[in-house]
Write an enzyme that holds these catalytic residues in place. Structure first.
Site, PDB file in Angstrom:
ATOM      1  CG  ASP A 238      36.633  49.307  39.876  1.00 35.50           C
ATOM      2  OD1 ASP A 238      37.574  48.960  40.608  1.00 35.50           O
ATOM      3  OD2 ASP A 238      35.562  48.681  39.804  1.00 35.50           O
TER       4      ASP A 238
ATOM      5  CD  GLU B  92      36.279  45.201  44.947  1.00 32.89           C
ATOM      6  OE1 GLU B  92      36.045  44.344  45.807  1.00 32.89           O
ATOM      7  OE2 GLU B  92      35.714  46.313  44.953  1.00 32.89           O
TER       8      GLU B  92
HETATM    9 ZN   LIG Z   1      37.223  48.575  47.329  1.00 35.37          ZN
END
Ligand SMILES: [Zn+2]
Length: 378
Positions: free
Chosen positions: A70, A129
């Protein structure tokens, strides 16, 4: 299968606009390549987030590469197309070029270069994340534990280098905790302050005390802890009313001298003293986003450091600075270090990375895999 081209794979990943929590096909691209390389893959969606675990081999030692597909939102001010993954003058542009699609591509390319070793290689890739980090690495690690899968060592490919690839090795991270202070007094008329209890001076006093306090001087592997106020809110539009409530927020980045509990106790103690002096009621709420951790320098960190030195000619600087990363969860499973590209442009407009740096990182990862399986640091 012949060697994977790290640049081409990085471009293919960047062309999937996987802004958290969207995946936009990024994990499909990665999964397909890993299957061709002989990995057994598992797609592990949790909530609105898709994740991927891929492993090749069943034996020990088990080396894991962790990362995220992501990316943060594009933001403003790009000259390049953030999802075109164009190379201009030897530099790859795009959201995720530095943080951290190119590192994932470099790792896969490195794996494709070496003969399957005695042992296991895995990739633990999350799509969560940059967001809440709730449905990503934490859940993946729980899933691994439930399946009885044990990782021996892990490298996280975050862009932790400073100016060139491999100049820095993160062996730990500071912890991070957020606080909200609410000071309650008694609302009243500004002309009759004796009949009110103004929460603003009480809050100001507490802010001054906390902001001026030195938490520590740093420790062997960590910088000094820091405390930074992020907001002070009263939101009172009236000029003739003493407000009943005032609020503030701050964040503490802390080293291994502190725990979330010790810091919360410290803040509550200061708040109680100011409350007693002023007669206001002070509420303290804290929320921990990560505890400080350190991978003790030893066989594993030495192996990584020596490998980097062999490739770049320079041993990396051991660091624990910067923000948090998913290494804060992985550290509970196995020794973990972070080694990746230089992160100067991460989260910025025109995020980019020199193509030569991707090649350098691929060389480092390939050398690391060879060294690790030649002499596992167990
Ligand atoms: Zn990162």
């Amino acid at each position: 299968m012949a060697g994977i081209d790290a640049l081409a794979l990085a471009q293919a990943l960047i062309r999937r606009p996987s802004v958290t929590p969207a995946d936009a096909g990024a994990l499909n691209v990665l999964e397909a390549v890993l299957k061709e390389l002989g990995f057994t893959t598992h797609r592990l969606p949790f909530g609105d987030v898709d994740n991927l675990y891929a492993r090749r081999g069943t034996e020990v030692p088990h080396f894991c590469f962790a990362g995220h597909t992501d990316v943060v939102p594009v933001g403003e001010g790009w000259k390049a197309d953030p999802f075109a993954a164009e190379v201009k003058d030897g530099v790859l542009y795009g959201r995720g070029a530095a943080d951290m699609k190119s590192a994932i591509a470099a790792f896969v390319a490195a794996v494709s270069r070496i003969a399957p070793p005695k042992g296991s290689i895995s990739l633990l890739i999350t799509g969560d994340e940059e967001g809440a980090a709730v449905n990503g690495t934490i859940k993946l690690l729980e899933w691994l534990k439930a399946k009885g899968e044990k990782i021996d060592h892990c490298v996280v490919g975050e862009p932790t280098s400073v100016s060139t690839t491999g100049d820095t090795l993160k062996i730990g991270r500071r912890g991070s905790i957020n606080f909200r202070l609410t000071v309650r007094g008694v609302q009243g008329h500004v002309g009759y302050p004796q009949k009110a209890k103004n929460p603003i001076p009480a809050l100001a006093e507490l802010v001054t005390q906390l902001a001026g306090h030195k938490l520590d001087k740093g420790t062997e592997h960590f910088d000094a802890s820091t405390l930074a106020f992020t907001t002070v809110d009263v939101g009172n539009p009236a000029t003739n009313v003493i407000p009943g409530e005032a609020r503030a927020g701050f964040n503490i980045r802390f080293n291994d001298r502190h725990t979330p509990d010790s810091l919360t106790n410290f803040v509550k103690d200061r708040a109680a003293r100011v409350a007693q002096e002023t007669g206001c009621e002070i509420e303290v709420v804290s929320q921990t986003s990560g505890v400080a951790f350190l991978t003790q320098p030893g066989k594993f960190t030495q192996l990584v450091s020596d490998t980097v030195a062999t490739v770049t000619g320079q041993a990396p600087f051991f660091s624990t600075s910067g923000g948090t990363s998913d290494a804060r969860f992985i550290k509970d499973a196995c020794p973990v270090v972070e080694l990746g590209l230089a992160g100067a442009t991460m989260h910025k407009a025109d995020e980019c990375v020199p193509v030569a740096e991707i090649a350098a990182l691929t060389d480092i990862y390939a050398a690391l895999l060879a060294a690790y399986f030649a002499k596992p640091p167990l």
